[in-house]
Design an enzyme around this catalytic site. Structure first.
Site, PDB file in Angstrom:
ATOM      1  N   PRO A 270       0.805  -1.225   0.000  1.00 45.72           N
ATOM      2  CA  PRO A 270       0.000   0.000   0.000  1.00 45.72           C
ATOM      3  C   PRO A 270       0.836   1.273   0.000  1.00 45.72           C
ATOM      4  O   PRO A 270       0.319   2.360  -0.265  1.00 45.72           O
ATOM      5  CB  PRO A 270      -0.850  -0.112   1.273  1.00 45.72           C
ATOM      6  CG  PRO A 270      -0.141  -1.099   2.126  1.00 45.72           C
ATOM      7  CD  PRO A 270       0.546  -2.045   1.198  1.00 45.72           C
TER       8      PRO A 270
ATOM      9  N   GLU B 277       2.488  -7.699   9.390  1.00 42.53           N
ATOM     10  CA  GLU B 277       2.558  -6.256   9.606  1.00 42.53           C
ATOM     11  C   GLU B 277       3.316  -5.531   8.501  1.00 42.53           C
ATOM     12  O   GLU B 277       3.010  -4.406   8.152  1.00 42.53           O
ATOM     13  CB  GLU B 277       3.226  -5.978  10.957  1.00 42.53           C
ATOM     14  CG  GLU B 277       3.280  -4.502  11.351  1.00 42.53           C
ATOM     15  CD  GLU B 277       1.889  -3.906  11.571  1.00 42.53           C
ATOM     16  OE1 GLU B 277       1.758  -2.674  11.463  1.00 42.53           O
ATOM     17  OE2 GLU B 277       0.946  -4.690  11.844  1.00 42.53           O
TER      18      GLU B 277
ATOM     19  N   ASP C 188      -9.456   0.017 -24.853  1.00 39.96           N
ATOM     20  CA  ASP C 188      -9.949  -0.078 -23.483  1.00 39.96           C
ATOM     21  C   ASP C 188      -9.919   1.268 -22.778  1.00 39.96           C
ATOM     22  O   ASP C 188      -9.148   2.158 -23.122  1.00 39.96           O
ATOM     23  CB  ASP C 188      -9.088  -1.058 -22.670  1.00 39.96           C
ATOM     24  CG  ASP C 188      -9.462  -2.488 -22.940  1.00 39.96           C
ATOM     25  OD1 ASP C 188     -10.565  -2.726 -23.442  1.00 39.96           O
ATOM     26  OD2 ASP C 188      -8.645  -3.373 -22.643  1.00 39.96           O
TER      27      ASP C 188
ATOM     28  N   ARG D  31      -2.738  -9.325 -20.568  1.00 39.30           N
ATOM     29  CA  ARG D  31      -3.695  -9.053 -21.645  1.00 39.30           C
ATOM     30  C   ARG D  31      -3.120  -8.110 -22.697  1.00 39.30           C
ATOM     31  O   ARG D  31      -3.658  -8.005 -23.800  1.00 39.30           O
ATOM     32  CB  ARG D  31      -5.002  -8.504 -21.078  1.00 39.30           C
ATOM     33  CG  ARG D  31      -4.906  -7.100 -20.507  1.00 39.30           C
ATOM     34  CD  ARG D  31      -6.159  -6.737 -19.721  1.00 39.30           C
ATOM     35  NE  ARG D  31      -7.362  -6.956 -20.489  1.00 39.30           N
ATOM     36  CZ  ARG D  31      -7.852  -6.116 -21.402  1.00 39.30           C
ATOM     37  NH1 ARG D  31      -7.181  -5.020 -21.668  1.00 39.30           N
ATOM     38  NH2 ARG D  31      -8.964  -6.378 -22.035  1.00 39.30           N
TER      39      ARG D  31
END
Length: 248
Positions: free
Chosen positions: A87, A114, A167, A152
């Site tokens: 993150p 953690e 896309d 892809r």
């Protein structure tokens, strides 16, 4: 392309990597997946991969030794991009997907607990990637997202290669609306222009509708684009149409 995945839960990937576009790409030899449990690279007889943090605090921290040994084993003499799903990483987007799709070898590290020993970040990985401002139980789901978006883009992975080009986000705009048969369903009709057979007009309609959808749903994307004179004209028309709708 070779993709190695280092995880404590390799069973999570079995269905994903063998299904749909990813499974077909592997069958065609476009990509090769290898999933390894980095617990197997622990020097501990109990397969320990984590420990309590120096300085105290809650949670457990992934040790450097198992991950260094795992990456070195799968990399061999090559120097792959080693991606830490985290993150704290850079926000993932289509531009980064396109960049990664040009690599021959990617290694994904999926962590738990953690966090990671900081030496993993400093001396092992080449990229830290986040798929959003939220916290997952581990890096596996995030790695699946990145892998799908990268594979892809490989030549031959999609049945229609123009699909990847058109896309959402590939052009900087959200994709235009799609329609198929029947031409009328429960009183809702397909726009006449799509039935006209006039290719140039259809191309212009689609571009304008991409602008409209982006303006309505992701106006922040327009700030990053260089708009042509024609696109600026269409955008002004879209803004005027929106004002008229708001008055009704």
């Amino acid at each position: 392309m070779q993709i190695n995945i280092l995880t404590l839960f390799p069973e999570m990937f079995s269905g994903v990597l063998s299904s749909s576009i990813l499974g077909k790409a592997q069958e065609k030899g476009i990509v090769q997946f290898e999933v390894n449990n980095f617990r197997d690279f622990s020097e501990s007889k109990h397969g320990t991969v984590d420990d309590t943090p120096y300085g105290g605090g809650g949670g457990m921290v992934l040790k450097p030794e198992p991950l260094f040994r795992a990456v070195e084993a799968v990399a061999g003499e090559k120097k792959p991009r080693v991606i830490l799903m985290c993150p704290q990483g850079v926000p993932y987007n289509q531009k980064l997907a396109e960049e990664l799709s040009m690599e021959e070898h990617l290694v994904f590290i999926c962590g738990h607990y953690e966090g990671y020993d900081e030496r993993i970040r400093e001396h092992l990985v080449t990229d830290e990637i986040s798929i959003g401002d939220y916290v997952l139980t581990g890096g596996e789901l995030a790695a699946m997202v990145v892998i799908d978006s990268v594979v892809r883009l490989q030549p031959g992975a999609l049945g229609n290669q123009t699909s990847a080009v058109e896309d959402s986000f590939s052009t900087g705009l959200l994709e235009y609306p799609h329609y198929t048969r029947p031409a009328e369903f429960r009183g809702w009709k397909v726009p006449d222009i799509l039935l006209s057979g006039h290719h140039a007009n259809i191309v212009n309609w689609r571009l304008k509708e991409s602008l409209r959808r982006t303006y309505e749903r992701r106006p922040d994307l327009l700030e990053k684009l260089e708009l042509t004179t024609e696109m600026k004209k269409w955008l002004k028309e879209i803004e005027e149409e929106k004002k008229m709708q708001d008055k009704l």
